[in-house]
Enzyme design. Structure first.
Site, PDB file in Angstrom:
ATOM      1  N   TYR A 170       3.032  -0.004  -0.745  1.00 28.23           N
ATOM      2  CA  TYR A 170       1.650   0.413  -0.974  1.00 28.23           C
ATOM      3  C   TYR A 170       0.926  -0.566  -1.897  1.00 28.23           C
ATOM      4  CZ  TYR A 170       0.981   4.957   1.294  1.00 28.23           C
ATOM      5  OH  TYR A 170       0.773   5.960   2.197  1.00 28.23           O
ATOM      6  N   GLU A 177      -4.737  -6.909   0.596  1.00 30.32           N
ATOM      7  CA  GLU A 177      -6.004  -6.573   1.252  1.00 30.32           C
ATOM      8  C   GLU A 177      -7.199  -6.862   0.354  1.00 30.32           C
ATOM      9  OE1 GLU A 177      -5.382  -2.514   2.347  1.00 30.32           O
ATOM     10  OE2 GLU A 177      -3.639  -3.014   3.575  1.00 30.32           O
TER      11      GLU A 177
END
Length: 248
Positions: A170, A177
């Site tokens: 995660y 990103e």
């Protein structure tokens, strides 16, 4: 972000097969189950192809820089193929929210096409490899989890991996990103990519540069919620197994 996340994600806790953490519901019919098994097997294989492509390119070049180009086509194909998951929810063969699934899937599609594909200058950034690696490992585990769940033969190792690897994947995916979107900002601002300026016949304006900044800020409230949700799910799912073992 991970595939359960804000506008760009890597792990999803909604089901594409039965999720052991959810309450038992009536499963799909035999034909739907067969289709879902085939879909999940194909998607598992697709992400394995991406993983192998990354490994082969790294061994051939001796460097991790620019590995995105070696898996660009399969990444786009299989990530876009996840759009079918929205349809699965819409027709009812998967008992998940259409809105939530749509948001999660399209967020990744957005990062794949509207950022990485559209802003070619970021494709050589190390941050792209960061989120691609996180996505790849996550999806191999996730689709394997759904496949074996549908077949009612879920190995504990896969269950454990699904509810454990997110601790690292995660944050890894989110970091990649965000850094990729940040790297794209100067080029978007310079070129006016996807922006609409006034005056025009529709009397409408849109600033893609500002939109990307808002996307980045959306991670602040959403990521912690999703991350801690997965921690609670892990305690529920793996905690039950541990308690059972103690009883035995």
């Amino acid at each position: 972000m991970p595939r359960a996340g804000p506008v760009c994600t890597s792990t999803r806790f909604s089901a594409h097969g039965p999720d052991v953490a959810s309450k038992k519901r009536k499963g799909p019919g035999a034909l739907a189950t067969a289709y879902l098994v085939i879909y999940n097997v194909v998607m598992t294989a697709g992400w394995l192809v991406i993983a192998v492509g990354l490994a082969r390119a790294y061994l051939a070049r001796g460097s991790y820089h620019g590995l995105y180009y070696s898996i660009e086509k399969p990444l786009k194909f299989f990530q876009t193929g996840a759009i079918l998951e929205i349809l699965h929810c819409a027709v009812g063969i998967v008992p998940s929210s259409v809105v939530l699934t749509g948001f999660q899937v399209m967020s990744r599609v957005f990062l794949t096409w509207a950022v990485t594909h559209s802003v070619r200058e970021v494709q050589s950034e190390d941050s792209v490899l960061l989120f691609v690696t996180a996505w790849t490992v996550t999806e191999i585990i996730r689709y394997s989890f759904y496949t074996f769940s549908l077949l009612n033969h879920l190995p504990y190792l896969i269950k454990w991996a699904r509810y454990t690897f997110f601790f690292v994947l995660y944050p890894m995916g989110v970091t990649g990103e965000l850094l990729t979107i940040y790297a794209a900002l100067p080029f978007v601002q310079k070129t006016g990519l996807y922006s609409v300026t006034l005056p025009n016949k529709y009397n409408f304006s849109f600033d893609y540069y500002t939109f990307l900044i808002l996307v980045m800020f959306s991670y602040i409230p959403l990521f912690p919620q999703l991350y801690f949700h997965m921690i609670r799910q892990r305690k529920k799912v793996l905690g039950q197994v541990e308690d059972y073992s103690k009883v035995e």
